[in-house]
Design a protein around this motif. Structure first.
Motif, PDB file in Angstrom:
ATOM      1  N   PRO A 164       0.804  -1.230   0.000  1.00 26.79           N
ATOM      2  CA  PRO A 164       0.000   0.000   0.000  1.00 26.79           C
ATOM      3  C   PRO A 164       0.831   1.270   0.000  1.00 26.79           C
ATOM      4  N   ARG A 165       2.011   1.231   0.612  1.00 26.20           N
ATOM      5  CA  ARG A 165       2.855   2.427   0.675  1.00 26.20           C
ATOM      6  C   ARG A 165       3.647   2.637  -0.614  1.00 26.20           C
ATOM      7  N   LEU A 166       3.593   1.664  -1.511  1.00 27.21           N
ATOM      8  CA  LEU A 166       4.353   1.710  -2.766  1.00 27.21           C
ATOM      9  C   LEU A 166       5.837   1.930  -2.493  1.00 27.21           C
ATOM     10  N   GLU A 167       6.362   1.175  -1.522  1.00 30.90           N
ATOM     11  CA  GLU A 167       7.783   1.235  -1.198  1.00 30.90           C
ATOM     12  C   GLU A 167       8.561   0.379  -2.195  1.00 30.90           C
ATOM     13  N   SER A 168       9.437   1.001  -2.966  1.00 25.33           N
ATOM     14  CA  SER A 168      10.221   0.236  -3.934  1.00 25.33           C
ATOM     15  C   SER A 168      11.156  -0.748  -3.244  1.00 25.33           C
ATOM     16  N   ARG A 169      11.531  -0.440  -2.000  1.00 31.75           N
ATOM     17  CA  ARG A 169      12.418  -1.327  -1.250  1.00 31.75           C
ATOM     18  C   ARG A 169      11.770  -2.690  -1.020  1.00 31.75           C
ATOM     19  N   ASP A 170      10.455  -2.719  -0.776  1.00 31.28           N
ATOM     20  CA  ASP A 170       9.760  -3.984  -0.565  1.00 31.28           C
ATOM     21  C   ASP A 170       9.821  -4.860  -1.807  1.00 31.28           C
ATOM     22  N   PHE A 171       9.921  -4.240  -2.965  1.00 29.91           N
ATOM     23  CA  PHE A 171      10.001  -4.975  -4.221  1.00 29.91           C
ATOM     24  C   PHE A 171      11.424  -5.400  -4.544  1.00 29.91           C
ATOM     25  N   MET A 172      12.402  -4.553  -4.228  1.00 30.88           N
ATOM     26  CA  MET A 172      13.774  -4.805  -4.640  1.00 30.88           C
ATOM     27  C   MET A 172      14.527  -5.742  -3.709  1.00 30.88           C
TER      28      MET A 172
END
Length: 382
Positions: free
Chosen positions: A180-188
């Motif tokens: 929900p926060r659109l944190e790119s870190r969670d994806f990378m």
């Protein structure tokens, strides 16, 4: 300078004589330039969208047709309820869902404001932001057309307070799932785990075996009663253990330091990591069979395997945005399937009932790579 020149000439002659190394330093950069120039793109096109059309009216079909006509979207399914879009988003078949309520056609016909729902898979924050911008712009353009059609001739176009969210307009209501926060870190960060395993285990296994050749100790193993499979397992198993230690270290840092949510099963993640290691260790063994020196092994691994996998696996650039001629090459990349597995277990919390296609493909890649490496190796060259 004369002595330096002779030394330079000697190195060039050695490079010329080593045809494998010469091919790596000349052919590999040119091949990668052509491949990556097309694959390395941050554009977002053909975003897969599932539509939950509860209205089934001419107005809702018109909105769906506008998404279909856009080069930025591809409609992958039309369902009747937003409850039916879960499988599309969890399985990665769709990046976004468009929810059209049952009152949409009537509200548009009467000139009343109407809200449509946009549900996005927030796993890849960058692509999601761009895709949501495209969708919001498309819906806003349609709203302006509807309001302009109701204005008397000569009236100014809609805008400001009378914009798309005003009377008779369409207002998109956005929801982001999984991140929900659109944190790119969670994806990378999960992707970094996959990349570290690939680099460490492939390089260690390939160079460890080639080092035996350079030191001459491999000949001592040739006179032992070890079978080929015993030699292969004995050489690769230590690197698998090193890889699993790295997994626990990176998982601990990701979860407790970076606060990356681990919503799925840890046991499933570890089990599929072992399957992934079949591919990375098999790749290292294969490189060792075609390399004579540690330098050759390292450069072959980097130029011909690691860099293409990084760029063509979806680690940086979405596979869906790559040209159609490039996309078939991604199916032989084990990193592609492991990235989907990692990000789905971390962010979506899904299980094997959803990830079995990726798990099956990953196992096939691993067994094929290991089998090819074992067939190429002999007791003398393994």
């Amino acid at each position: 300078m004369r002595r330096v020149w002779f030394l330079i000439w000697k190195e060039l002659i050695e490079l010329k004589e080593d045809r494998r190394l010469l091919a790596i330093v000349i052919v590999a950069p040119v091949a990668q330039l052509f491949m990556l120039a097309y694959a390395a793109t941050t554009d977002v096109r053909d975003v897969p969208v599932v539509v939950a059309d509860a209205d089934r009216s001419a107005a809702s079909r018109d909105l769906i047709a506008r998404f279909e006509a856009s080069p930025n979207f591809t409609i992958v399914g039309v369902v009747s309820s937003t409850r039916e879009v879960d499988g599309y988003l969890e399985g990665g078949r769709a990046w976004m869902a468009l929810g059209i309520p049952a009152s949409y056609g009537e509200s548009i016909g009467r000139g009343r404001p109407q809200t449509v729902q946009l549900i996005a898979d927030g796993s890849d924050a960058n692509s999601t932001n761009v895709a949501m911008g495209y969708a919001s712009t498309l819906i806003a353009a349609r709203a302006q057309e509807l309001m302009a059609a109701r204005l008397p001739p000569g009236a100014p176009p809609p805008g400001g307070p009378g914009g798309p969210g005003g009377p008779g307009g369409i207002e998109p209501r956005v929801r982001v799932w999984f991140n929900p926060r659109l944190e790119s870190r969670d994806f990378m960060v999960p992707g970094v785990l996959a990349l570290l395993l690939l680099v460490i285990t492939t390089n260690l296994s390939s160079m460890g075996i080639v080092r035996e050749k350079e030191m001459g100790t491999l000949e001592q193993l040739n006179v032992t009663p070890l079978a080929r499979w015993e030699l292969v397992v004995g050489k690769l198993l230590p690197y698998a253990l090193v890889g699993m230690v790295d997994v626990f270290l990176v998982l601990g840092i990701a979860v407790f330091w970076f606060q990356i949510p681990l919503r799925g099963s840890l046991l499933l993640l570890l089990a599929l990591t072992l399957v992934y290691l079949l591919s990375t260790l098999g790749l290292g063994l294969f490189v060792s069979t075609i390399s004579s020196t540690q330098q050759q092994a390292m450069m072959t691994t980097i130029f011909f395997f690691l860099m293409p996998m990084i760029y063509l696996s979806g680690f940086i650039f979405p596979i869906e945005n790559m040209p159609a001629a490039i996309q078939p090459f991604t199916y032989v990349m084990p990193l592609r399937y492991y990235l989907v597995i990692l990000r789905s277990i971390f962010l979506k919390g899904v299980g094997l009932e959803t990830l079995w296609p990726q798990a099956l493909a990953l196992a096939a890649c691993g067994l094929a790579m290991l089998a090819l490496a074992v067939v190429r190796s002999t007791k003398r060259t393994a």
